[in-house]
Design an enzyme around this catalytic site. Structure first.
Site, PDB file in Angstrom:
ATOM      1  N   LYS A  37      -4.042   1.899  73.041  1.00 40.02           N
ATOM      2  CA  LYS A  37      -4.781   0.634  73.146  1.00 40.02           C
ATOM      3  C   LYS A  37      -4.765  -0.056  71.791  1.00 40.02           C
ATOM      4  O   LYS A  37      -4.610   0.607  70.769  1.00 40.02           O
ATOM      5  CB  LYS A  37      -6.238   0.905  73.557  1.00 40.02           C
TER       6      LYS A  37
HETATM    7  N1  GLU Z   1      -5.421  -3.408  80.061  1.00 43.55           N
HETATM    8  C1  GLU Z   1      -5.097  -2.858  81.351  1.00 43.55           C
HETATM    9  C2  GLU Z   1      -5.862  -1.571  81.590  1.00 43.55           C
HETATM   10  O1  GLU Z   1      -6.849  -1.325  80.979  1.00 43.55           O
HETATM   11  C3  GLU Z   1      -3.612  -2.721  81.573  1.00 43.55           C
HETATM   12  C4  GLU Z   1      -2.876  -1.838  80.623  1.00 43.55           C
HETATM   13  C5  GLU Z   1      -1.388  -1.941  80.789  1.00 43.55           C
HETATM   14  O2  GLU Z   1      -0.922  -2.616  81.686  1.00 43.55           O
HETATM   15  O3  GLU Z   1      -0.699  -1.313  79.979  1.00 43.55           O
HETATM   16  O4  GLU Z   1      -5.519  -0.813  82.457  1.00 43.55           O
END
Ligand code: GLU
Length: 416
Positions: A104
């Site tokens: 993240k």
């Molecule tokens: N931000 C989204 C999540 O928390 C998508 C993450 C992604 O597609 O890599 O799942």
């Protein structure tokens, strides 16, 4: 008192480690993140002044494949929040059996206070600062709170300029014209719908006759609202950070989406059946399904007792604290956890990555069919464990995810 999200992620792991007798070395290993990068992002603002923002990119685990996870632009971003979100991505990817790890990123900034040119400079400089740890084989960012397809286009371009060739597989959630996938922007909401539909089918409940309240009307909240509205399920309240609207007879979601798209606040929408209520009252509304679709730390020990619903479908990441979970369990409220329910986003991100790498693009029908297959497989596995072991949906989902990651550690061994 706010719960530190990374402490919360570690508590969740500790709980499940105990339930599944997780090997103590694997537990010791998995409560840490692999790497955290903290960067300063200097930007020349439109007025010529210099400002420096702090940004992060964290890999919790790349044991099962390259890191995967969004980038958040919010004034509330902290390193511990990003660590928690990266950890949850590891479990989410493992639960849906994607060959990806958990990562993240975030920048502590209010994107609404920057001009488009300032945001572009911020995104490009952030990408340049984290470039050594991202890439199609290392870690693939995507949108999250405060970022969107345009942000991903700038990230992809910055990375590609540095490498001397276009690398669409470095990020997902891009615009369709430059290697995005059909269905990606709606994927989290679509996946939530598949999950709640299946849950109701299994439990003999009629989704059409249920009432729903939703916290957040952004990328996730608006799409799940739309899917439910198309299904003729009544949405009786929507809450945004600036206010809550309530209608006993149900909100007209198509009109509300159009209203919001024209740049207006949902609390200014005019309809005789709509009442404005204070945000503190939102969680007390009597309903069948509550969908938190905003941020973490929303359902806590302080408000869990007030809840008046049967089911919580977690659209956001980490909306329910472990202490609240305990209270909800006692009250008999079923919580369908984030890593299961909101997995649609990362599942379609995975499809986008596969399409980019193969330079062969799918149509929406194929995307949604394969999304349904993957998310329902995970649901069935969790459901089976819930019934067999008499544990909560969160514990069951974590048991599956954590055991897959622990098994990968065991198979690969510890280098050197
Ligand atoms: N931000 C989204 C999540 O928390 C998508 C993450 C992604 O597609 O890599 O799942």
């Amino acid at each position: 008192m706010e719960v530190n999200p990374f402490e919360m992620a570690k508590q969740q792991l500790a709980l499940v480690a105990e339930k599944m007798n997780l090997n103590s070395d694997a537990h010791y290993f998995l409560k840490r993140v692999e790497r955290s990068l903290i960067v300063s992002i200097p930007i020349i603002m439109d007025d010529g002044s210099l400002r420096i923002f702090e940004g992060y990119r964290v890999h919790h685990s790349t044991i099962r494949g390259p890191g995967k996870g969004g980038v958040r632009f919010s004034p509330l971003v902290t390193l511990d929040e990003v660590k928690a979100l990266a950890t949850w991505m590891t479990w989410k990817c493992a639960l849906h059996n994607l060959p990806l790890g958990g990562a993240k990123g975030g920048v502590c900034v209010d994107p609404n206070k920057l001009s488009k040119r300032e945001l572009e400079r911020l995104t490009r400089r952030y990408t340049a600062e984290i470039i050594s740890i991202i890439g199609p084989d290392k870690d693939i960012p995507a949108p999250d709170v405060g970022t969107n397809a345009q942000t991903m286009a700038w990230m992809m371009d910055t990375y590609s300029m540095q490498y001397g060739n276009t690398v669409p597989g470095v990020v997902t959630g891009k615009p369709l014209e430059i290697g995005g996938s059909p269905g990606r922007s709606e994927a989290t909401g679509t996946g939530l719908f598949f999950v709640i539909e299946k849950y109701c089918e299994k439990e003999g409940l009629d989704l059409k006759s249920m009432s729903v309240i939703i916290q957040g009307f952004g990328k996730v909240g608006s799409i799940i609202s739309k899917r439910l509205y198309e299904n003729r399920t009544k949405i009786i309240a929507i809450s945004e950070y600036y206010g809550t609207i309530y209608s006993e007879k149900g909100l007209n979601i198509d009109e509300l989406i159009k209203w919001q798209e024209s740049g207006k606040l949902i609390t200014d929408f005019k309809d005789d059946s709509i009442k404005l209520i204070p945000n503190e009252e939102f969680f007390k509304i009597k309903c069948d399904i509550l969908i938190p679709a905003a941020t973490e730390n929303q359902i806590t020990e302080h408000n869990a007792n007030d809840l008046n619903c049967q089911i919580i479908l977690e659209g956001a990441n980490g909306p329910t604290t472990p202490k609240a979970d305990e209270i909800l369990n006692k009250k008999g409220i079923v919580v369908i956890p984030d890593i299961l329910a909101n997995g649609g986003g990362v599942i379609v991100s995975y499809f986008e990555y596969v399409q980019d790498i193969n330079a062969y693009y799918w149509d929406l029908e194929r995307v949604n069919k394969e999304l349904k297959k993957i998310i329902i497989n995970a649901f069935e596995a969790v459901y089976k464990l819930v019934k067999e072991k008499n544990v909560s949906y969160r514990i069951a989902a974590y048991m599956i995810a954590v055991s897959r990651v622990a098994r990968a550690i065991e198979l690969r061994g510890i280098f050197p």
